[in-house]
Write a protein that holds these residues in place. Structure first.
Motif, short mmCIF file in Angstrom:
data_model
loop_
_atom_site.label_atom_id
_atom_site.label_comp_id
_atom_site.label_asym_id
_atom_site.label_seq_id
_atom_site.Cartn_x
_atom_site.Cartn_y
_atom_site.Cartn_z
N LEU A 144 56.93 56.77 113.89
CA LEU A 144 56.17 55.52 113.88
C LEU A 144 56.95 54.37 114.51
O LEU A 144 56.40 53.31 114.79
CB LEU A 144 55.80 55.13 112.45
N ARG A 183 56.78 60.94 122.06
CA ARG A 183 56.70 59.49 121.88
C ARG A 183 57.59 58.74 122.86
O ARG A 183 58.13 57.69 122.55
CB ARG A 183 57.08 59.10 120.44
N GLU A 232 46.90 59.21 112.97
CA GLU A 232 47.13 60.19 114.05
C GLU A 232 48.31 61.08 113.70
O GLU A 232 48.25 62.30 113.85
CB GLU A 232 47.39 59.46 115.36
N GLU A 273 41.31 51.22 117.82
CA GLU A 273 42.38 50.25 117.69
C GLU A 273 42.13 49.02 118.57
O GLU A 273 42.32 47.88 118.14
CB GLU A 273 43.71 50.90 118.07
N ARG A 314 47.08 57.83 126.42
CA ARG A 314 48.05 57.82 125.33
C ARG A 314 49.41 57.34 125.84
O ARG A 314 50.13 56.60 125.15
CB ARG A 314 48.18 59.21 124.72
N TYR A 336 42.39 61.51 119.73
CA TYR A 336 43.34 60.54 120.27
C TYR A 336 42.59 59.42 121.00
O TYR A 336 42.93 58.23 120.86
CB TYR A 336 44.30 61.23 121.24
N ARG A 342 47.83 54.64 113.79
CA ARG A 342 48.97 55.45 114.22
C ARG A 342 49.43 56.38 113.10
O ARG A 342 49.81 57.53 113.35
CB ARG A 342 50.12 54.54 114.69
#
Length: 416
Positions: free
Chosen positions: A38, A321, A66, A391, A353, A384, A63
């Motif tokens: 995160l 990420r 997900e 969001e 993404r 996703y 987040r």
């Protein structure tokens, strides 16, 4: 009320932090892992879970949802009035017909089975139709009931063991095609039933390609069930690769391709674990396998090809990420070489993404709009994409908020 009455579960609602802790534990994820993914501190995660910090804002909630693979947002927030399915799309109108064909038990031979070659040709055309169609679930929903029934009948009426094995290989691939229709629809039991039947038929066929395809899809189903099932995904992938390995020296393109697809799946799962080195090593192996394929070859089930490796690189970087790296991979990937409309749309979602990770929400939304133009049903059923759009409907920038709201309406996210 008598003392032994069942208590009202909403009389004393579970707080957000408690729900987060329960879901995190269920997924087998530690606080340090969640914090790292995160981009928060371990103390922040602990403070949220223990109630020292209240419910975070929507972008952070999404987040977390997900990361924990929360299907319905209300499972995390506790607000039953705002139920939003993130990783399950709407039920397609043809789902009942496909479900009925899968569930039917037809033992009477009331008609002659079509020749195996005929069913195989129809199956090949169905794959082609899926790749060409913007609304591929509509196309598959129309074709699958008849294909399922005829493939089952072909196996049942086989005269010899060899004919039966051929029929089982075809039936297995029909079930594989069915998984592309059933995935992310509100019937997870049906998805697992189709996956298991596909694997059984593949094993009965003894065909390395059929076994590889069934394992490829089963591994995805395990991985999408959350971190607690990553080991099962890996076990499925490794066992299939081990079986296929001995056929590779003299293999045709489709068998080489399914081996490469499985290698990438191993990398995908490693990336979901956060194992950077392992993820890229598997990508390198898959890329080397892709180089063995005939020029222009494109696997009809997995989309594995030299053209898809750039898209796969974006996925690995996104799952790790790595915002900047994922954007760099997105820029380098040649999306024009992807002939499948649903696969191209999926790639666009992965690009979105990447841009979202890199702090470029405007570009992420524009990329999702391109995904919608390529294949509306792909983005409609993709968790996703739904998360990013939802969001951005809360953006402080009015123009971006309006753009996201328009896209949310197009993909059915705001439907009652």
């Amino acid at each position: 009320m008598p003392d032994d009455a069942t208590p009202d579960p909403y009389a004393d609602p579970i707080a957000f932090g408690q729900r987060m802790q329960i879901l995190r534990t269920k997924r087998g994820m530690s606080r340090p892992v969640v914090a790292g993914l995160l981009g928060m501190s371990q103390s922040w995660v602990k403070q949220v879970e223990t109630g020292q910090i209240g419910m975070p804002k929507l972008p952070v909630i999404l987040r977390i949802a997900e990361l924990l693979r929360v299907r319905d947002l209300s499972d995390l927030t506790g607000d039953q009035s705002t139920s939003v399915d993130l990783f399950i799309g709407p039920g397609h109108s043809r789902l009942p017909e496909v479900r009925a064909a899968v569930n039917a038990l037809s033992l009477s031979a009331d008609r002659q089975a079509p020749p195996a070659e005929h069913v195989a040709a129809r199956l090949a055309k169905a794959w082609q139709a899926r790749h060409r169609a913007p609304n591929h679930r509509e196309v598959l929903g129309e074709l699958l009931p008849g294909l399922i029934r005829d493939a089952q009948l072909t196996v049942r009426q086989a005269d010899t063991a060899a004919e039966r094995r051929v029929g089982q290989a075809i039936l297995s691939e029909v079930y594989s095609l069915s998984q592309f229709f059933v995935a992310y629809q509100p019937d997870s039991a049906l998805l697992w039933r189709v996956a298991e039947r596909g694997m059984v038929a593949a094993q009965e066929s003894e065909d390395p390609h059929a076994i590889g395809v069934a394992a490829w899809l089963a591994a995805q189903a395990h991985r999408d069930s959350g971190p607690a099932h990553f080991d099962a995904a890996d076990a499925m992938t490794m066992e299939a690769l081990k079986f296929i390995q001995r056929f590779l020296p003299d293999a045709d393109d489709r068998t080489i391709a399914i081996a490469g697809a499985l290698q990438f799946e191993a990398g995908y799962t490693a990336a979901r674990r956060g194992a950077k080195g392992e993820a890229w090593r598997w990508w390198d192996k898959a890329n080397a396998t892709a180089a063995r394929l005939s020029p222009g070859y494109y696997h009809p089930v997995t989309s594995f090809s030299t053209a898809i490796m750039g898209a796969h690189a974006v996925t690995v970087a996104v799952e790790l990420r790595a915002g900047g790296e994922s954007v760099r991979q997105a820029i380098d990937a040649d999306s024009t070489a992807i002939p499948s409309r649903p696969r191209l749309a999926r790639h666009r979602i992965e690009e979105a993404r990447a841009y979202q990770l890199d702090g470029q929400p405007e570009t992420a939304l524009a990329t999702l709009e391109r995904a919608h133009r390529a294949a509306p049903e792909t983005i409609r059923y993709n968790g996703y994409a739904r998360r990013i759009v939802l969001e951005e409907t809360e953006s402080r920038v009015p123009a971006r908020r309006q753009r996201a709201a328009a896209l949310a309406e197009q993909i059915g996210l705001l439907a009652a």
